[in-house]
Scaffold this motif. Structure first.
Motif, PDB file in Angstrom:
ATOM      1  N   SER A   5       0.842  -1.199   0.000  1.00 15.19           N
ATOM      2  CA  SER A   5       0.000   0.000   0.000  1.00 15.19           C
ATOM      3  C   SER A   5       0.878   1.250   0.000  1.00 15.19           C
ATOM      4  O   SER A   5       1.923   1.288   0.661  1.00 15.19           O
ATOM      5  CB  SER A   5      -0.909   0.016   1.231  1.00 15.19           C
ATOM      6  N   ARG A   7       0.477   3.814   1.570  1.00 10.73           N
ATOM      7  CA  ARG A   7       0.516   4.540   2.848  1.00 10.73           C
ATOM      8  C   ARG A   7       1.025   3.688   4.000  1.00 10.73           C
ATOM      9  O   ARG A   7       1.021   4.113   5.147  1.00 10.73           O
ATOM     10  CB  ARG A   7      -0.884   5.061   3.200  1.00 10.73           C
ATOM     11  N   ASP A   8       1.429   2.451   3.707  1.00 12.93           N
ATOM     12  CA  ASP A   8       1.790   1.529   4.785  1.00 12.93           C
ATOM     13  C   ASP A   8       3.295   1.546   5.036  1.00 12.93           C
ATOM     14  O   ASP A   8       4.064   0.963   4.266  1.00 12.93           O
ATOM     15  CB  ASP A   8       1.309   0.119   4.418  1.00 12.93           C
ATOM     16  N   SER A  26      -6.533  -1.195   3.347  1.00 14.66           N
ATOM     17  CA  SER A  26      -7.320  -0.884   4.542  1.00 14.66           C
ATOM     18  C   SER A  26      -6.887   0.440   5.176  1.00 14.66           C
ATOM     19  O   SER A  26      -7.641   1.060   5.917  1.00 14.66           O
ATOM     20  CB  SER A  26      -7.228  -2.021   5.554  1.00 14.66           C
ATOM     21  N   ASP A  27      -5.683   0.903   4.873  1.00 12.50           N
ATOM     22  CA  ASP A  27      -5.249   2.216   5.377  1.00 12.50           C
ATOM     23  C   ASP A  27      -5.616   3.340   4.402  1.00 12.50           C
ATOM     24  O   ASP A  27      -5.113   4.459   4.514  1.00 12.50           O
ATOM     25  CB  ASP A  27      -3.739   2.213   5.623  1.00 12.50           C
ATOM     26  N   ASN A  28      -6.496   3.009   3.425  1.00 12.37           N
ATOM     27  CA  ASN A  28      -6.927   3.960   2.389  1.00 12.37           C
ATOM     28  C   ASN A  28      -5.860   4.274   1.356  1.00 12.37           C
ATOM     29  O   ASN A  28      -6.066   5.128   0.491  1.00 12.37           O
ATOM     30  CB  ASN A  28      -7.441   5.278   2.984  1.00 12.37           C
ATOM     31  N   SER A 344       1.749   9.516   2.930  1.00 12.05           N
ATOM     32  CA  SER A 344       0.734   9.665   3.967  1.00 12.05           C
ATOM     33  C   SER A 344       0.616  11.117   4.416  1.00 12.05           C
ATOM     34  O   SER A 344      -0.490  11.624   4.609  1.00 12.05           O
ATOM     35  CB  SER A 344       1.069   8.801   5.190  1.00 12.05           C
ATOM     36  N   LYS A 348      -2.694  13.395   3.915  1.00 11.55           N
ATOM     37  CA  LYS A 348      -3.333  13.977   5.101  1.00 11.55           C
ATOM     38  C   LYS A 348      -3.559  15.467   4.870  1.00 11.55           C
ATOM     39  O   LYS A 348      -4.641  16.009   5.108  1.00 11.55           O
ATOM     40  CB  LYS A 348      -2.414  13.758   6.313  1.00 11.55           C
TER      41      LYS A 348
END
Ligand SMILES: *Cc1c(COP(=O)(O)O)cnc(C)c1O
Length: 494
Positions: A5, A7-8, A26-28, A344, A348
């Motif tokens: 991902s 963002r992971d 799952s972390d978008n 990320s 954000k």
């Protein structure tokens, strides 16, 4: 090949089948391959004698290593059959001098989304089988026009799937709307929302992230999956046509194998051009990727300044499939040129303030591959007219944005000796009224009349899928509020 991902920071890995089933992490974050398989001139040479489906199976097998090669070939043969796409699924045609058009609209809905959406349901079906999944996939789509119809056609009556499409009530062309509201199929639903494309996309993303809704759907035997261009199953098949077009240019002796070309892509959500970037990273000799925008030119500004700022007015243009202020797939590019932590923080900032500015290293890396340009409505219209008057090539409004930007790029760079491949994303008939107006300055209100007038003016044929749409039954009418989207989804899953 495994996937991560964007963002992971812990870099968990996933198989291709799981990535296609899940759509979004799952972390978008968005799923990305761990590495880029490399291709060289020998690889290109070996692809040249193959047809499009065979080329596609070869290239997809580099990324979907958990699928059997013969299964991928079967999917590709079905998806890119002569019946659906005609003899050549993605022909390259000369427009003038060294400018070529890669026509991606010979599929069932006359727009480039078919290239991915005819095969993606098969990849998902395969994933459901491979993972012994018992639930039905509920596909949610937010569309600015073309994705919706293409997804509906791709998923209609496909086993273990249901599909629901949301579109902005006043943000799609008459033809696009007509195509969607007359959709046939037992497992389909279409819904107009009172908002623009970004509202629709944000609404869909919220549903994906809402654990209560996911739980309720799961209890009634469904899991959510996406057909939007954020799904890797959409992106991977798009890498194919860049490589295939290169093969065709070599085969037609327009270039020597290994010579570089430029590519110009009419861009909205950044999926199409990102696939071109991936092809370049794999080793396809692409010099620059010109990102062509319409007057919603948030990407042009980003590529020029390093600041992505969606705080601006949203414009309705004659190229509605590019009327987008949040280009989701840009997140993947940011990941490829930085890391999960950086992505990320930018995402954000985008969510909280509607903007972010990349650091100078990232800006520099992006500059090495991309040029951002845009075409105004006037420039788009005059490009349609000039390209037809001077070269007898009829382009749609989206393709015209790219042709206009490609010509500007060539003027500024003076790279006239390098072939420029313009990606043509829709049939001119899909936007017949605007194309006709550009040629004649005459308005036609009726979608069917526009088709006929355009045909007699240009001496070209109306594509079969667009004929006689008005005679079909309207199945889906009415408009809902953005706030009622999740309710609609739950009702459909009953
Ligand atoms: C979707 C679409 C685009 C934009 O493609 P992205 O992958 O979203 O950048 C351009 N033209 C047409 C006709 C489209 O349907």
């Amino acid at each position: 090949m495994m996937y991560k991902s964007t963002r992971d920071v812990n870099e968990s890995v996933f198989f291709g089948a799981d990535v296609i089933k899940q759509g979004i992490a799952s972390d978008n974050g968005l799923f990305v391959p761990e590495s880029f398989p490399s291709i060289d001139s020998e690889y290109i040479e070996a692809l040249i004698p193959l047809n499009y489906a065979q080329r596609a199976a070869q290239i997809l097998s580099l990324y979907l290593t958990d699928y059997k090669k013969e299964v991928l070939l079967r999917y590709c043969n079905e998806a890119y059959s002569e019946n659906s796409f005609g003899k050549n699924a993605a022909p390259v045609r000369a427009i003038h001098d060294n400018i070529y058009s890669l026509e991606l609209w010979h599929g069932p809905t006359c727009a480039f989304k078919d290239m991915a959406l005819q095969i993606m349901p098969r990849l998902l079906s395969g994933a459901i089988e491979k993972t012994a999944e018992k639930k039905t996939a509920l596909i949610l789509v937010a569309t600015s026009g073309d994705t919706g119809k293409a997804a509906l056609e791709g998923y209609r009556d496909v086993e273990h799937t249901k599909i629901m499409v949301f579109y902005p009530a006043n943000g799609v062309s008459d033809m696009q709307k007509l195509q969607m509201i007359t959709q046939e199929g037992k497992n389909v639903n279409v819904c107009a929302i009172d908002g623009n494309f970004d509202d629709a996309q944000t609404g869909v993303k919220k549903i994906f992230a809402d654990s209560a809704i996911n739980k309720a759907l799961s209890d009634s035997g469904y899991f959510l999956s996406s057909a939007n261009s954020i799904n890797w199953g959409r992106l991977a098949p798009q890498i194919v046509y860049y490589i295939s077009a290169y093969c065709d240019l070599v085969n037609a002796k327009k270039i020597k194998n290994g010579e570089k070309i430029n590519v110009c892509v009419p861009t909205g959500n950044f999926g199409n051009i990102l696939a071109g970037f991936i092809a370049k990273k794999m080793g396809l000799p692409i010099n620059r990727l010109v990102c062509a925008s319409n007057s919603n030119n948030v990407l042009t500004d980003f590529l020029n300044t390093g600041c992505y700022d969606k705080n601006r007015s949203f414009k309705l243009t004659i190229s509605p499939s590019m009327d987008i202020l949040i280009s989701s797939n840009l997140e993947r590019l940011l990941y490829f040129v930085s890391d999960a932590e950086t992505v990320s923080s930018y995402m954000k900032s985008l969510a909280e303030c509607g903007k972010y500015t990349v650091n100078s290293d990232i800006k520099k890396t992006i500059d090495e591959s991309f040029t951002g340009l845009y075409a105004s409505e006037e420039e788009t219209r005059s490009t349609i007219k000039n390209t037809f008057d001077n070269y007898k090539y009829l382009c749609d409004t989206h393709t015209a944005v790219a042709v206009s930007c490609a010509e500007r790029y060539l003027k500024e760079s003076n790279e006239y000796n390098m072939p420029m491949l313009v990606v043509s994303t829709a049939s001119p008939y899909k936007f017949a009224a605007d194309v006709y107006y550009s040629l004649t300055e005459k308005n036609i209100d009726n979608a069917q009349t526009a088709l006929e007038e355009l045909s007699s003016l240009s001496g070209t044929e109306i594509p079969t899928p667009l004929k006689d749409l008005e005679k079909r039954n309207v199945v889906f009418d009415g408009i809902i509020n953005v706030g009622d989207m999740s309710k609609k989804v739950c009702e459909f899953a009953k």
